[in-house]
Write an enzyme that holds these catalytic residues in place. Structure first.
Site, PDB file in Angstrom:
ATOM      1  N   HIS A 156       1.111  -1.432   0.161  1.00 15.25           N
ATOM      2  CA  HIS A 156      -0.178  -0.017   0.179  1.00 15.25           C
ATOM      3  C   HIS A 156       1.169   1.063  -0.244  1.00 15.25           C
ATOM      4  O   HIS A 156       0.748   2.466   0.546  1.00 15.25           O
ATOM      5  CB  HIS A 156      -1.068   0.310   1.249  1.00 15.25           C
ATOM      6  N   GLU A 208       9.140   8.374 -16.628  1.00 18.62           N
ATOM      7  CA  GLU A 208       7.837   8.491 -17.333  1.00 18.62           C
ATOM      8  C   GLU A 208       7.373   8.758 -18.335  1.00 18.62           C
ATOM      9  O   GLU A 208       6.763   8.110 -18.324  1.00 18.62           O
ATOM     10  CB  GLU A 208       8.017  10.246 -16.998  1.00 18.62           C
ATOM     11  N   LYS A 219      15.286  21.859 -11.521  1.00 20.75           N
ATOM     12  CA  LYS A 219      14.694  20.875 -11.550  1.00 20.75           C
ATOM     13  C   LYS A 219      15.218  19.350 -12.230  1.00 20.75           C
ATOM     14  O   LYS A 219      16.542  20.000 -13.393  1.00 20.75           O
ATOM     15  CB  LYS A 219      13.011  21.206 -12.974  1.00 20.75           C
ATOM     16  N   SER A 229      13.879  21.670 -16.274  1.00 20.24           N
ATOM     17  CA  SER A 229      12.236  22.856 -16.734  1.00 20.24           C
ATOM     18  C   SER A 229      13.142  24.371 -17.750  1.00 20.24           C
ATOM     19  O   SER A 229      14.274  24.507 -17.427  1.00 20.24           O
ATOM     20  CB  SER A 229      11.891  22.338 -15.185  1.00 20.24           C
TER      21      SER A 229
END
Ligand code: ARG
Length: 467
Positions: free
Chosen positions: A166, A300, A293, A287
């Protein structure tokens, strides 16, 4: 150019002897597949060469004609490879483009090649050859990636991290053990690919349009030349089913589903909040607005490609659904999803192959996280079972100890023996602190499939000997 004995009506176009008008311009473009099936040219030429050899042994072609066809096909292959070949949409697909060039080069002999063959068994053969090669490439890539995972797992056989259920810290495990779970998923994907290969690598040629051909083709001979393991046993099935392509895409979807899980973990673990791992800079992007960043774009994107692969699977399943036997033009729609499924799987495996060997584990952060969240609570319960307490009672005793630790904001092993026992038991004594340690916890799971470092190393050894 050799002689053409039967002039074709240039005003109507290809294969239009029975028609009284030329193909509508939209229909010509709409029905053409050469824009994508040109990728099958190598397979198409290999299939044609094998077919010509077979036609020679059954006396449809002379030895000289066969040699002329082989030479001209070699020339066409090199024209295509070097980019000098002229592809024509009017010629519809890769098969007609190549055959038409063959006839241009050697005239009547070229016209004999299509004897006892149809584009229906031709295209089915081409796709099977294409997919077989693709599977072989993908299996090698998969094997390489499995080795990369094994190497990283070996380097981290003792690296302790929290295992999750979980997404809550559950029990201590080693990073090596976690990586070996990835390995197992990938190993099944590789085995599925190999299994799919056996059903893909079967020869359709000889089925002709749908019913077979009167020339008594030596199909085994063609299969041998092309490296097929056998021949399709029913001509209708041979030209019409694309289940091997569907099966491959399902395997791709499953493989990407697996990779999407690893990528999700890499994205989480490389975040500031987890900081379990560092991903290599060259696999991350910046970024356009936030200078600080470091975005994990590659994992992804692999995660995102799963949707695309699932889409191809649904496209192919839907394409095949309810098609009456035998060949239907619907099947021309098999190629783009299949090609993209192969390309996507290859790209994603390649991306993983760049990432995985270069993951750096932040060992201290992982260990500190494993100390959080009372991850050795189950060990305490198991300890009580060892002292003769029934497991359900042990569960309750430990629950009280955890409650106390929460209220004191301390880990379990900071509680005294009296606190650990509470009012429910006196079975806990000083030896409990070894059990509550991370190292004690992982060392105790010392069986096949468990997280003990020795077991992880043994699993790596077994995997290496099988690969
Ligand atoms: N381009 C076609 C395909 O990809 C080749 C087979 C065409 N056969 C036919 N009878 N129209 O399926």
């Amino acid at each position: 150019m050799a002689g053409n004995s039967t002039p074709k009506d240039e005003t109507k176009g290809l294969l239009r002897g029975r028609f009284s008008e030329a193909t509508d311009a939209f229909v010509e473009a709409f029905t053409a597949s050469v824009g994508f099936d040109h990728r099958l040219y190598r397979e198409d030429i290999a299939g044609s060469k094998a077919h010509a050899q077979m036609l020679t042994t059954i006396d449809v072609l002379s030895t000289q004609e066969c040699a002329d066809i082989q030479n001209a096909l070699d020339q066409i292959e090199s024209e295509i490879t070097t980019g000098s070949f002229h592809w024509s949409v009017a010629l519809e697909d890769v098969h007609m483009n190549i055959e038409s060039r063959l006839i241009e080069l050697i005239g009547d002999t070229g016209k004999k090649l299509h004897t006892g063959r149809s584009r229906n068994d031709q295209v089915a053969t081409d796709i099977r050859l294409y997919l077989r090669t693709a599977i072989d490439d993908l299996v090698s890539l998969t094997t390489e990636l499995q080795h990369a995972i094994l190497d990283l797992a070996e380097r981290n056989a003792d690296t302790i991290m929290p295992g999750f259920t979980h997404l809550q810290a559950a029990q201590p495990i080693t990073f090596g053990h976690h990586l070996m779970a990835w390995y197992e998923m990938l190993n099944r994907d590789r085995l599925r690919l190999l299994d799919c290969r056996t059903r893909t690598n079967v020869l359709p040629l000889g089925a002709a349009a749908l019913a077979g051909t009167p020339y008594k083709p030596d199909r085994e001979m063609v299969a041998r030349i092309l490296g097929f393991d056998g021949v399709c046993q029913n001509s209708l099935d041979a030209v019409s089913d694309r289940d091997f392509a569907i099966e491959f895409t399902a395997i791709g979807a499953l493989a990407l589903t697996h990779m999407s899980r690893w990528c999700e973990e890499m994205v989480l673990w490389s975040s500031q909040q987890f900081s379990f791992v560092e991903l290599p800079d060259r696999f991350c992007t910046g970024s356009s607005i936030m200078p600080q960043k470091k975005n994990p774009d590659v994992p992804e994107l692999v995660r995102g490609k799963t949707g695309r692969m699932n889409g191809h699977l649904i496209a192919l399943l839907t394409l095949m659904k309810s098609q009456p036997l035998a060949y239907n033009k619907d099947n021309q729609e098999d190629k783009e999803p299949l090609f993209d499924a192969v390309d996507t799987l290859r790209d994603c495996l390649t991306a993983m192959l760049g990432l995985i060997p270069n993951i750096i584990a932040n060992v201290d952060t992982m260990r500190a996280a494993a100390l959080d969240g009372f991850t050795t609570a189950t060990d305490l319960a198991d300890y009580l079972v060892g002292k003769g307490v029934p497991f359900r009672d042990a569960h309750e005793i430990v629950g009280h100890a955890v409650q106390l630790a929460v209220s004191k904001s301390c880990p379990l092993d900071a509680l005294s023996v009296e606190d650990l026992n509470g009012s429910l038991t006196d079975a806990i004594s000083e030896d409990v602190y070894q059990v509550l340690s991370l190292n004690g916890s992982i060392a105790s799971r010392d069986h096949l499939g468990g997280t003990a470092p020795g077991q992880v190393r043994a699993a790596i050894e077994r995997a290496r000997s099988i690969l």
